[in-house]
Write a protein that holds these residues in place. Structure first.
Motif, mmCIF file in Angstrom:
data_model
loop_
_atom_site.group_PDB
_atom_site.id
_atom_site.type_symbol
_atom_site.label_atom_id
_atom_site.label_comp_id
_atom_site.label_asym_id
_atom_site.label_seq_id
_atom_site.Cartn_x
_atom_site.Cartn_y
_atom_site.Cartn_z
ATOM 1 N N TYR A 14 -14.050 -0.778 2.660
ATOM 2 C CA TYR A 14 -13.294 0.422 2.310
ATOM 3 C C TYR A 14 -13.619 0.969 0.923
ATOM 4 O O TYR A 14 -13.098 2.013 0.529
ATOM 5 C CB TYR A 14 -11.791 0.159 2.439
ATOM 6 N N ARG A 16 -12.759 -0.151 -1.947
ATOM 7 C CA ARG A 16 -11.560 -0.176 -2.791
ATOM 8 C C ARG A 16 -11.431 -1.540 -3.452
ATOM 9 O O ARG A 16 -11.897 -2.542 -2.931
ATOM 10 C CB ARG A 16 -10.315 0.105 -1.945
ATOM 11 N N LEU A 21 -5.946 -2.566 -2.601
ATOM 12 C CA LEU A 21 -5.633 -3.001 -1.237
ATOM 13 C C LEU A 21 -4.293 -3.733 -1.173
ATOM 14 O O LEU A 21 -3.583 -3.659 -0.178
ATOM 15 C CB LEU A 21 -6.739 -3.919 -0.697
#
Length: 76
Positions: A14, A16, A21
């Motif tokens: 992702y 991130r 998260l």
């Protein structure tokens, strides 16, 4: 609960950071630690690890306070 390896994979997938998260879980952990260090009993006076314990707890409290300042624009 995901393993550390799975968390790293999710982070890469992702794009991130770990913190983004799991921001909610990290905030709960911070709140819990802030509350716990307030109610920790004093160590025995003659305990050799007392100095290190006090420094560790003081540093933890300082880091938690700094994170509040960083996250909320200086409001503690």
């Amino acid at each position: 609960m995901p393993s550390v390896s799975q968390i790293c994979r999710l982070s890469l997938i992702y794009g991130r950071s770990f913190e983004s998260l799991f921001a909610g879980i990290l905030e709960e952990a911070r709140e819990g630690l802030r509350e716990q260090i307030t109610y920790m009993p004093d160590a025995p006076k003659r305990w050799l690890g007392n100095f290190n314990r006090e420094n560790t707890l003081r540093a933890l409290a300082h880091r938690l306070t700094d994170e509040i300042d960083d996250n909320y624009g200086g409001e503690a």
